[in-house]
Design an enzyme around this catalytic site. Structure first.
Site, short mmCIF file in Angstrom:
data_model
loop_
_atom_site.label_atom_id
_atom_site.label_comp_id
_atom_site.label_asym_id
_atom_site.label_seq_id
_atom_site.Cartn_x
_atom_site.Cartn_y
_atom_site.Cartn_z
N LYS A 1 -4.68 5.44 -4.39
CA LYS A 1 -4.56 6.65 -5.22
C LYS A 1 -3.11 7.09 -5.39
O LYS A 1 -2.69 7.49 -6.47
CB LYS A 1 -5.36 7.81 -4.57
CG LYS A 1 -6.83 7.52 -4.43
CD LYS A 1 -7.54 8.61 -3.65
CE LYS A 1 -7.18 8.69 -2.19
NZ LYS A 1 -7.59 7.57 -1.36
N ALA B 1 -4.86 12.23 5.04
CA ALA B 1 -4.53 11.34 3.92
C ALA B 1 -3.21 10.63 4.19
O ALA B 1 -2.33 11.15 4.87
CB ALA B 1 -4.41 12.16 2.65
N HIS C 1 -0.91 8.50 1.47
CA HIS C 1 -0.78 7.95 0.11
C HIS C 1 0.56 7.25 -0.02
O HIS C 1 1.61 7.87 0.08
CB HIS C 1 -0.93 9.08 -0.92
CG HIS C 1 -2.29 9.72 -0.91
ND1 HIS C 1 -2.64 10.78 -1.70
CD2 HIS C 1 -3.41 9.40 -0.19
CE1 HIS C 1 -3.91 11.09 -1.46
NE2 HIS C 1 -4.39 10.28 -0.55
N THR C 2 0.50 5.94 -0.24
CA THR C 2 1.72 5.12 -0.25
C THR C 2 2.30 5.00 -1.65
O THR C 2 1.60 4.67 -2.60
CB THR C 2 1.40 3.70 0.28
OG1 THR C 2 0.64 3.85 1.48
CG2 THR C 2 2.66 2.90 0.54
N THR D 1 -8.97 10.85 12.19
CA THR D 1 -7.53 10.61 12.27
C THR D 1 -6.88 11.51 13.34
O THR D 1 -5.68 11.42 13.56
CB THR D 1 -6.85 10.89 10.92
OG1 THR D 1 -7.13 12.25 10.55
CG2 THR D 1 -7.36 9.96 9.82
N GLN E 1 -8.85 10.93 0.51
CA GLN E 1 -10.02 10.22 1.06
C GLN E 1 -10.76 9.53 -0.10
O GLN E 1 -10.14 9.17 -1.08
CB GLN E 1 -10.95 11.18 1.84
CG GLN E 1 -10.37 11.67 3.15
CD GLN E 1 -9.34 12.77 3.01
OE1 GLN E 1 -9.61 13.80 2.46
NE2 GLN E 1 -8.15 12.56 3.53
N THR F 1 -2.68 6.19 10.45
CA THR F 1 -2.85 5.92 11.88
C THR F 1 -2.45 4.50 12.27
O THR F 1 -2.39 4.20 13.47
CB THR F 1 -4.33 6.11 12.28
OG1 THR F 1 -5.12 5.23 11.46
CG2 THR F 1 -4.80 7.54 12.06
P1 GDP Z 1 -4.33 5.79 -0.88
O1 GDP Z 1 -4.62 6.50 0.38
O2 GDP Z 1 -5.52 5.69 -1.77
O3 GDP Z 1 -3.14 6.33 -1.61
O4 GDP Z 1 -3.96 4.28 -0.47
P2 GDP Z 1 -3.01 3.84 0.73
O5 GDP Z 1 -1.61 4.13 0.38
O6 GDP Z 1 -3.53 4.36 2.01
O7 GDP Z 1 -3.30 2.28 0.78
C1 GDP Z 1 -3.12 1.47 -0.34
C2 GDP Z 1 -2.16 0.33 0.06
O8 GDP Z 1 -2.22 -0.68 -0.91
C3 GDP Z 1 -0.71 0.76 0.11
O9 GDP Z 1 -0.05 0.00 1.08
C4 GDP Z 1 -0.20 0.43 -1.29
O10 GDP Z 1 1.21 0.18 -1.31
C5 GDP Z 1 -0.96 -0.83 -1.57
N1 GDP Z 1 -1.30 -1.07 -2.97
C6 GDP Z 1 -1.66 -0.16 -3.94
N2 GDP Z 1 -2.00 -0.79 -5.08
C7 GDP Z 1 -1.87 -2.12 -4.83
C8 GDP Z 1 -2.12 -3.30 -5.62
O11 GDP Z 1 -2.54 -3.26 -6.74
N3 GDP Z 1 -1.88 -4.50 -5.00
C9 GDP Z 1 -1.43 -4.60 -3.71
N4 GDP Z 1 -1.22 -5.82 -3.21
N5 GDP Z 1 -1.19 -3.52 -2.96
C10 GDP Z 1 -1.42 -2.30 -3.50
P1 IMO Z 2 -6.60 8.64 2.06
O1 IMO Z 2 -6.36 9.90 1.27
C1 IMO Z 2 -9.18 6.39 4.74
C2 IMO Z 2 -11.55 8.68 7.61
C3 IMO Z 2 -11.19 8.54 9.08
C4 IMO Z 2 -12.55 8.79 9.70
C5 IMO Z 2 -13.16 9.85 8.80
C6 IMO Z 2 -12.98 11.27 9.32
O2 IMO Z 2 -5.39 8.00 2.57
O3 IMO Z 2 -7.50 7.72 1.31
P2 IMO Z 2 -10.94 12.95 9.55
O4 IMO Z 2 -9.57 12.77 10.10
O5 IMO Z 2 -10.98 13.36 8.13
O6 IMO Z 2 -11.78 13.83 10.40
O7 IMO Z 2 -11.62 11.49 9.65
O8 IMO Z 2 -12.51 9.73 7.55
N1 IMO Z 2 -10.41 9.09 6.75
C7 IMO Z 2 -9.79 8.25 5.90
N2 IMO Z 2 -9.96 6.93 5.68
N3 IMO Z 2 -8.29 7.09 4.00
C8 IMO Z 2 -8.14 8.41 4.18
O9 IMO Z 2 -7.37 9.17 3.38
C9 IMO Z 2 -8.87 9.05 5.20
N4 IMO Z 2 -8.93 10.31 5.68
C10 IMO Z 2 -9.88 10.32 6.61
O10 IMO Z 2 -10.69 7.27 9.37
O11 IMO Z 2 -13.35 7.64 9.58
MG MG Z 3 -4.48 6.18 2.43
#
Ligand code: GDP
Ligand code: IMO
Ligand code: MG
Length: 441
Positions: A35, A58, A60-61, A148, A241, A318
């Site tokens: 996201k 959350a 978000h990378t 988390t 999430q 985490t």
């Molecule tokens: P979010 O919580 O939904 O914002 O997602 P996260 O940041 O927790 O995890 C997504 C991971 O995938 C991050 O390390 C991103 O840099 C990486 N990522 C996002 N889009 C892509 C993609 O299209 N391809 C690859 N290989 N990595 C991606």
């Molecule tokens: P983003 O926004 C993935 C998961 C936790 C746990 C459950 C409850 O990065 O997508 P909490 O800390 O909310 O009480 O944990 O929800 N969880 C996530 N898993 N991405 C997240 O956020 C999460 N936020 C919470 O691992 O299973």
């Molecule tokens: Mg995430």
């Protein structure tokens, strides 16, 4: 019947109406769909990016100038200087994490005093909430949620239990007295858990961060956002999430404590339902989950391990290894229905480049019977995924810029998903970089 003379003003009203709407980007799986990257990509098209739920759980990378940064509480529009970032009332906010995060985005030139606003109704995560999260998980033992440990559940419990403290309360002189009252309640609960850590060790840092929080832009979020919408500003709501972690519709009790779905936008920002236009649902091309709970398509074998490696599937908050499996279309169609998804964005398609064959789940075999519906109690049910097999594309897709450059087999995979869900895949993300995204026809 509308008279002809009235038409121009009707049209004008329609135009005004459609210019006063907000779009939503949210996750359709168990979080970490990408996201952050997608919001950052679309941010230049919007004036305001608003978080409406969740908190520092959350992660978000984003990549800024090639450098990786993970945002936990600050909306993902922060690196676009002309974009306003709003932390809505539906969020639970940890001042300590926020302060740390503000320092880290400042190193990239972002000035939160200029482009970030916080709703006065946003609830605070207190040191007691973090301790209670930990104590509750310890007591649950093997049946723990896999939280988390950021204090999310206890902070939302104090909100719905009508005990919580809000950002606006920081500006009131009775804040410390009210904090002490709530702290006493938390301590009694912690004593019941026989929790040994002393929360006063966390308080110096907390009060320092609270002082910092007081110096930020604290606003009445609902008037703020509605006035901007009325003035034709473009607003994007950023989910945290994923839909399968939603408190009502997720895999309860293995969920988070907020409404992660489109409905959460209304209550988490104070905007009316008819203001919501596009709902962009983000899904990986496969599935991951971090923490405990049902995951019908999980792969416990070397393919699962290979997906984790290829996708670098380790939690952004985490660092925990993410559980990996094939795309679950039953869950995706459910999420799409609950959210009213208008467009799908498929991320991490490039991760599947070397996997052959590929599989997707089209139904569940539930206690011996086939269904394409999400059952009430996924935790206790014996669910076997019914899998459809695809040939892999065995091609590096990470440099593709147009749909024509994507291999035919991948296009077939996408077409199948479009048809199963009845919602088009409008964008395919083919790498973590800002520019690695393909707009589909
Ligand atoms: P979010 O919580 O939904 O914002 O997602 P996260 O940041 O927790 O995890 C997504 C991971 O995938 C991050 O390390 C991103 O840099 C990486 N990522 C996002 N889009 C892509 C993609 O299209 N391809 C690859 N290989 N990595 C991606
Ligand atoms: P983003 O926004 C993935 C998961 C936790 C746990 C459950 C409850 O990065 O997508 P909490 O800390 O909310 O009480 O944990 O929800 N969880 C996530 N898993 N991405 C997240 O956020 C999460 N936020 C919470 O691992 O299973
Ligand atoms: Mg995430």
């Amino acid at each position: 019947m509308i008279g002809l003379t009235k038409l121009p003003s009707v049209f004008l009203q329609l135009i005004i109406f459609y210019n006063q709407m907000i779009d939503v980007i949210l996750g359709l799986q168990w979080g970490d769909e990408g996201k952050g990257k997608i919001v950052d990509y679309f941010a230049p098209d919007y004036d305001i990016i608003a978080r409406f739920q969740g908190g520092p759980n959350a992660g978000h990378t984003l990549y800024v100038g090639g450098e990786k940064i993970v945002l936990h509480q600050i909306p993902s529009g922060v690196f676009h200087p002309h974009t306003i970032n709003l932390i809505g009332n539906g969020v639970v906010l940890d001042a300590v994490t926020l302060k740390r995060e503000c320092d880290s985005v400042a190193r990239f030139g972002a000035d939160v005093r200029k482009n970030m606003y916080i709703s006065e109704r946003t609830h605070l995560i207190l040191p007691g909430h973090r301790a209670l999260d930990k104590a509750s998980e310890m007591q649950k033992g093997d049946s723990k949620i896999g939280s988390t440990l950021k204090g999310i559940g206890p902070a939302y419990m104090d909100k719905t239990g009508r005990n919580g403290l809000r950002v606006g309360d920081l500006l009131d002189k009775s804040f410390t007295t009210n904090y002490i009252k709530l702290r006493l309640k938390h301590q009694r609960l912690l004593d019941n858990y026989n929790f040994q850590e002393d929360i006063s060790n966390w308080e110096e840092e907390f009060f320092e961060a609270v002082e910092f929080l007081r110096s930020l832009n604290i606003v009445n979020g609902e008037y703020f956002i509605n006035e901007h919408i009325r003035n034709g500003k473009r607003v994007l709501a950023e989910g945290a999430q994923g839909s399968m972690l939603d408190i009502d519709f997720g895999t309860f009790p293995f969920v988070t404590s907020s409404n992660t779905i489109t409905a959460g936008v209304c209550s988490g920002l104070g905007v009316a339902p008819q203001k919501i236009k596009d709902v962009l649902g983000v899904t990986k091309a496969y599935c991951t989950r971090v923490g405990s709970g049902p995951f019908p398509t999980e792969l416990h074998d070397t393919t699962g391990e290979a997906l984790r490696k290829a996708g670098n599937e380790f939690g952004a908050t985490t660092g925990r290894p993410r559980r990996c499996g094939w795309l679950d279309l039953v869950a995706l169609r459910f999420a799409s229905m609950i959210n009213g998804v208008t467009k799908l964005i498929m991320t991490k398609a490039d991760v599947l480049d070397t996997f052959d064959p590929l599989q997707v789940c089209t139904a569940y075999n539930l206690n011996g019977e086939e269904t394409d519906r999400i059952p009430f109690q996924m935790t206790r049910a014996d669910i076997q995924p019914v899998l459809k097999t695809f040939t892999g594309w065995n091609t590096d897709t990470s440099t593709a810029k147009t749909p024509e450059e994507l291999p035919g087999v991948m296009q077939e995979y996408i077409r199948f998903i479009n048809e199963y869900l009845g919602v088009p895949v409008a964008f395919v993300s083919n790498g973590p970089g800002r520019e690695q995204i393909v707009k589909m026809n």
